[in-house]
Design an enzyme around this catalytic site. Structure first.
Site, PDB file in Angstrom:
ATOM      1  N   ALA A 144      20.734  58.346  31.828  1.00 31.75           N
ATOM      2  CA  ALA A 144      20.592  56.992  31.297  1.00 31.75           C
ATOM      3  C   ALA A 144      19.785  56.151  32.277  1.00 31.75           C
ATOM      4  O   ALA A 144      19.601  56.527  33.438  1.00 31.75           O
ATOM      5  CB  ALA A 144      21.964  56.373  31.067  1.00 31.75           C
TER       6      ALA A 144
ATOM      7  N   GLY B 213      23.472  61.313  30.339  1.00 32.07           N
ATOM      8  CA  GLY B 213      23.273  61.073  28.923  1.00 32.07           C
ATOM      9  C   GLY B 213      22.351  62.086  28.270  1.00 32.07           C
ATOM     10  O   GLY B 213      22.444  62.330  27.059  1.00 32.07           O
TER      11      GLY B 213
ATOM     12  N   GLU C 267      24.536  64.975  27.494  1.00 28.97           N
ATOM     13  CA  GLU C 267      25.417  64.539  26.405  1.00 28.97           C
ATOM     14  C   GLU C 267      24.680  64.549  25.071  1.00 28.97           C
ATOM     15  O   GLU C 267      25.247  64.915  24.040  1.00 28.97           O
ATOM     16  CB  GLU C 267      25.980  63.154  26.716  1.00 28.97           C
ATOM     17  CG  GLU C 267      27.014  63.197  27.846  1.00 28.97           C
ATOM     18  CD  GLU C 267      27.499  61.823  28.264  1.00 28.97           C
ATOM     19  OE1 GLU C 267      28.716  61.574  28.189  1.00 28.97           O
ATOM     20  OE2 GLU C 267      26.647  60.994  28.678  1.00 28.97           O
TER      21      GLU C 267
ATOM     22  N   GLU D  69      27.791  61.653  36.719  1.00 22.28           N
ATOM     23  CA  GLU D  69      28.294  60.281  36.672  1.00 22.28           C
ATOM     24  C   GLU D  69      29.300  59.943  37.773  1.00 22.28           C
ATOM     25  O   GLU D  69      29.330  58.808  38.272  1.00 22.28           O
ATOM     26  CB  GLU D  69      28.923  59.997  35.296  1.00 22.28           C
ATOM     27  CG  GLU D  69      27.907  59.787  34.176  1.00 22.28           C
ATOM     28  CD  GLU D  69      27.457  61.075  33.523  1.00 22.28           C
ATOM     29  OE1 GLU D  69      26.796  61.014  32.474  1.00 22.28           O
ATOM     30  OE2 GLU D  69      27.754  62.156  34.074  1.00 22.28           O
TER      31      GLU D  69
END
Length: 258
Positions: free
Chosen positions: A66, A112, A115, A135
């Site tokens: 991200a 992300g 993900e 993360e």
């Protein structure tokens, strides 16, 4: 709709989405998530598109995470809303698509990015790809479904190790763990995905949609709600402030543990 961050090609009933932010290693910002939402919606509603492939521009990254600069100063509420909106707008959307979605992982798939790949119906990776959920090294947890989908794919123990160490794994380990379906050379990645897509196209689209729904039904739980709550709470910690500040300042984080 005109897109600034993604490219779309349609050929032989296959829709190819390319996340086109190579200078940012195709990182997911809010604008890109919004564009992907609309692109997937349009392709899912297009009767001439039977399979969707998603990849990243260039050879370095599928999606390298991200865009941390966007949310480094978020509050607990803002963090929770970030996860909730992102999950519903894109990641859950992809998982629920009636049109099969293949992730063509052409490089780094981190945070992300992994993900997003895990939300796809299955994954093919180039032999130099690297995957991970880093993360916790930023003082937060995966917030776009990572704590739920990774254990489903690789098992609880392997998922715990990957998330708690914040480490990356290579394509061979990802293949052995069940995170990806196949490993191919970089130049063969898209052709391989298209070959699989062609096999899918030969089958009943109604039956395929029913199969996707049936398989997904076996994984319904409340884990995503808990992930959203925990993700948001991380934004109120000193560790999150230190982790994101250290990342943006390009230094090693010194977490206070609170």
């Amino acid at each position: 709709m005109d897109f600034e961050n993604i490219l779309i090609e349609i050929e032989d009933q296959i829709g190819l989405i390319t996340i086109n932010r190579p200078k940012k290693l195709n990182a997911l910002n809010k604008a890109t998530i919004e564009e992907l939402h609309h692109a997937f919606k349009d392709l899912d509603e297009d009767e001439d598109v039977r399979v969707i492939i998603i990849t990243g521009a260039g050879e370095k990254a599928f999606v390298a995470g991200a865009d941390i600069a966007e949310f480094a100063n978020y509050s607990v509420y803002e963090g929770s809303q970030l996860a909730a909106k992102g999950q519903e707008l894109l990641f859950n959307q992809v998982e629920r698509m009636q049109t099969p979605v293949i992730a063509a992982i052409n490089g780094f798939a981190l945070g992300g990015g992994l993900e997003l790949a895990m939300a796809c119906h299955f994954r093919i990776a180039s032999d130099h790809a690297r995957m991970g959920l880093p993360e916790t090294s930023l003082g937060v947890i995966p917030g776009y479904g990572g704590t739920q989908r990774l254990p489903q794919l690789v098992g609880k123990g392997r998922a715990m190790e990957m998330i708690l160490t914040a480490g990356m794994i290579g394509t061979e380990q990802a293949l052995m763990s069940g995170l990806i379906n196949q490993m191919v050379a970089q130049e063969l990645l898209i052709p391989c995905c298209k070959k699989i897509a062609t096999k899918i196209i030969n089958n009943s689209p109604v039956a395929i949609a029913a199969a996707i729904n049936s398989i997904n039904a076996g994984y319904n739980n409340n884990g995503y709600k808990k992930e959203i709550e925990s993700f948001g709470e991380c934004f109120g910690t000193d560790d999150f402030k230190e982790g994101t500040t250290a990342f943006l300042e390009k230094r090693k984080a010194n977490f206070p543990g609170k």
